[in-house]
Design an enzyme around this catalytic site. Structure first.
Site, short mmCIF file in Angstrom:
data_model
loop_
_atom_site.label_atom_id
_atom_site.label_comp_id
_atom_site.label_asym_id
_atom_site.label_seq_id
_atom_site.Cartn_x
_atom_site.Cartn_y
_atom_site.Cartn_z
N HIS A 259 0.83 -1.20 0.00
CA HIS A 259 0.00 0.00 0.00
C HIS A 259 0.87 1.26 0.00
O HIS A 259 0.52 2.26 -0.65
CB HIS A 259 -0.92 0.00 1.22
CG HIS A 259 -2.08 -0.93 1.08
ND1 HIS A 259 -3.12 -0.68 0.22
CD2 HIS A 259 -2.36 -2.13 1.68
CE1 HIS A 259 -4.01 -1.68 0.29
NE2 HIS A 259 -3.56 -2.57 1.17
N ASP A 401 -0.01 -25.55 -23.74
CA ASP A 401 0.60 -24.65 -24.72
C ASP A 401 1.66 -25.43 -25.49
O ASP A 401 1.93 -26.59 -25.20
CB ASP A 401 1.21 -23.42 -24.04
CG ASP A 401 2.32 -23.78 -23.06
OD1 ASP A 401 3.30 -24.43 -23.49
OD2 ASP A 401 2.22 -23.43 -21.87
N LEU A 434 4.59 -14.38 -9.69
CA LEU A 434 3.49 -14.52 -8.71
C LEU A 434 2.21 -15.06 -9.34
O LEU A 434 1.30 -15.45 -8.62
CB LEU A 434 3.20 -13.19 -8.03
CG LEU A 434 4.24 -12.71 -7.01
CD1 LEU A 434 3.90 -11.30 -6.54
CD2 LEU A 434 4.30 -13.66 -5.83
#
Length: 471
Positions: A259, A401, A434
């Site tokens: 933040h 893929d 991530l």
């Protein structure tokens, strides 16, 4: 056999049963009558001949003294008889002794039997024994008569068997051992249960802690036992408290940093636009690079906030009933739009509808991250394929893929935060490390599983399985 309870219980019980079974087998294989005859003959045959020789050479007094010595030493009553008369003293013989002696002479072998009654009493006269009733029978015990040479017979009465001998009587041993086996089984069960029940509670607590419920603690009653298991429970609670503190601190740190970084990034974006207006065309390339890196940093912060939020959700996320096939159709459409910029395609094949109770936001994010990862490494003019199928009560989604794949040693690690298979390639593709970690946590939050493997044809295949009843 993985159960510690069963190992302890069966080990105790089987050991006792084997010992008991061996004892019963040996007892049943033994003839008690033959064994007792052999024991008496071995002990008294030579002694009987010695008594006969002593009587013939030294007379009644020597015989009486020798018999008295042996009776005091061995706790036995002995009679040397000939023609039914006691040669050591002029005393009446019990009827059972006379009958047994006659049978021994007639058969030429040792005779014996057990009697169980006491129908007599003796009184004492002046200086000699005298009868106070009919001829007495000896006290309960074992009577035997052993024939010797020249019509001599050695008769005797052994004391009643001891309680231990009665306990080991082969005729009653099987029943006693059966009862002992049942008692041993009950004792072994209680012992094994007392040892493994606390371990079972510790195991459940460890599973709860591993599932992410950091407030899990072992009940105080287990700590208060005062034994090694109680010490282990105390150490477990201390460990759980420390883990909760560390995880909470880490999540708070990530949240605060994420933040706090948003405000400088916002000011950086505003300053970038002002610089673009004031700078000439020669600075456009550098400003574009700054903008790209700012966007990547903003994406990284967003992913950090997302993964931190998912880990803190537990069971508090609101869920709804939705169609898994419809959700994947939307993800495939968005992925196909992005893939066209790389001259690729994203296609969906599968069943519809597949109802599932889940968080639409988290599941969408999970599938989007996997599809975007596949598109990122897919070569040009290739197809990223999404397949959806039902297997019983499970919805199975595979995303494949045609990219370079992943080394076998890295297949499980790609779902860890910030893990990069190849650092240079990930930086070039813009990956933060991530995306798959967020997907894995979102899937696990719904009770599902996610895994990856390399295809034989080339490329990576990621499989996500979710319960269709209630995720």
């Amino acid at each position: 056999m993985r159960s510690l309870f069963l190992k302890i219980f069966l080990s105790f019980w089987v050991a006792m049963l084997l010992i008991g079974g061996a004892t019963v087998f040996l007892a049943l294989r033994t003839d008690p009558v033959a064994a007792e005859k052999a024991r008496l003959e071995k002990r008294y045959a030579h002694f009987a001949e010695e008594l006969v020789t002593l009587y013939e050479e030294k007379g009644q007094m020597a015989l009486a003294a020798r018999l008295h010595e042996v009776e005091q030493k061995r706790k036995i009553s002995l009679f040397l008889l000939k023609n039914g008369h006691d040669l050591a003293a002029n005393r009446p013989l019990p009827r059972s002794i006379r009958n047994l002696s006659a049978a021994a002479l007639a058969s030429g072998s040792l005779q014996h039997h057990q009697i169980q009654h006491r129908p007599f009493f003796l009184g004492r006269g002046f200086g000699h024994r005298q009868m106070m009733g009919p001829a007495p029978e000896p006290e309960p015990g074992l009577l035997f008569a052993l024939p010797v040479k020249d019509a001599y017979v050695l008769a005797g009465r052994l004391e009643p068997p001891s309680p231990l001998a009665l306990l080991l009587d082969p005729q009653r041993l099987a029943v006693r051992l059966l009862l002992a086996a049942l008692i041993a089984g009950a004792v072994s069960y209680l012992l094994a249960r007392s040892l493994t029940a606390p371990i079972g509670r510790l195991r459940l607590a460890a599973q709860e802690l591993a599932a992410g419920r950091l407030t899990t603690r072992v009940e105080p009653q287990l700590e208060a036992t005062g034994d090694e298991i109680g010490d282990l429970a105390h150490d477990f609670n201390r460990m759980a408290e420390r883990i909760e503190e560390l995880v909470t601190s880490r999540e708070r740190l990530l949240r605060d940093i994420s933040h706090e970084l948003r405000s400088p990034l916002t000011r950086l974006s505003i300053g970038l636009e002002l610089a673009r207006r004031q700078a000439g065309t020669g600075a456009e390339e550098s400003l574009a690079r700054i903008e790209k890196e700012a966007e990547r940093l903003n994406e990284l912060i967003g992913d950090l906030i997302t993964i931190n939020r998912i880990e803190g959700l537990g069971e508090t996320e609101e869920k709804e009933t939705l169609d898994l096939a419809g959700l994947l159709a939307e993800v495939a459409a968005d992925g196909d739009f992005e893939a066209r910029s790389r001259n690729c395609r994203v296609l969906l094949k599968g069943e519809s509808p597949l109802p599932i109770t889940a968080s639409a936001t988290l599941l969408r994010r999970a599938f989007e991250n996997v599809v975007r990862n596949a598109v990122r490494y897919a070569p040009e003019e290739s197809v990223v394929e999404i397949r959806l199928a039902r297997e019983g009560k499970t919805g199975l989604c595979t995303i494949t893929d045609q990219g370079p794949g992943v080394p076998e040693s890295e297949l499980e690690k790609i779902f860890h935060p910030f893990h990069r298979v190849a650092d240079a390639r990930d930086r070039q593709s813009g990956g933060t490390g991530l995306g798959l970690a967020i997907a894995a946590r979102a899937v696990h939050l719904h009770g599902g599983k996610i895994s990856a493997k390399n295809r034989r044809e080339g490329g990576l295949e990621v499989t996500i399985s979710l319960s269709l009843e209630a995720a």
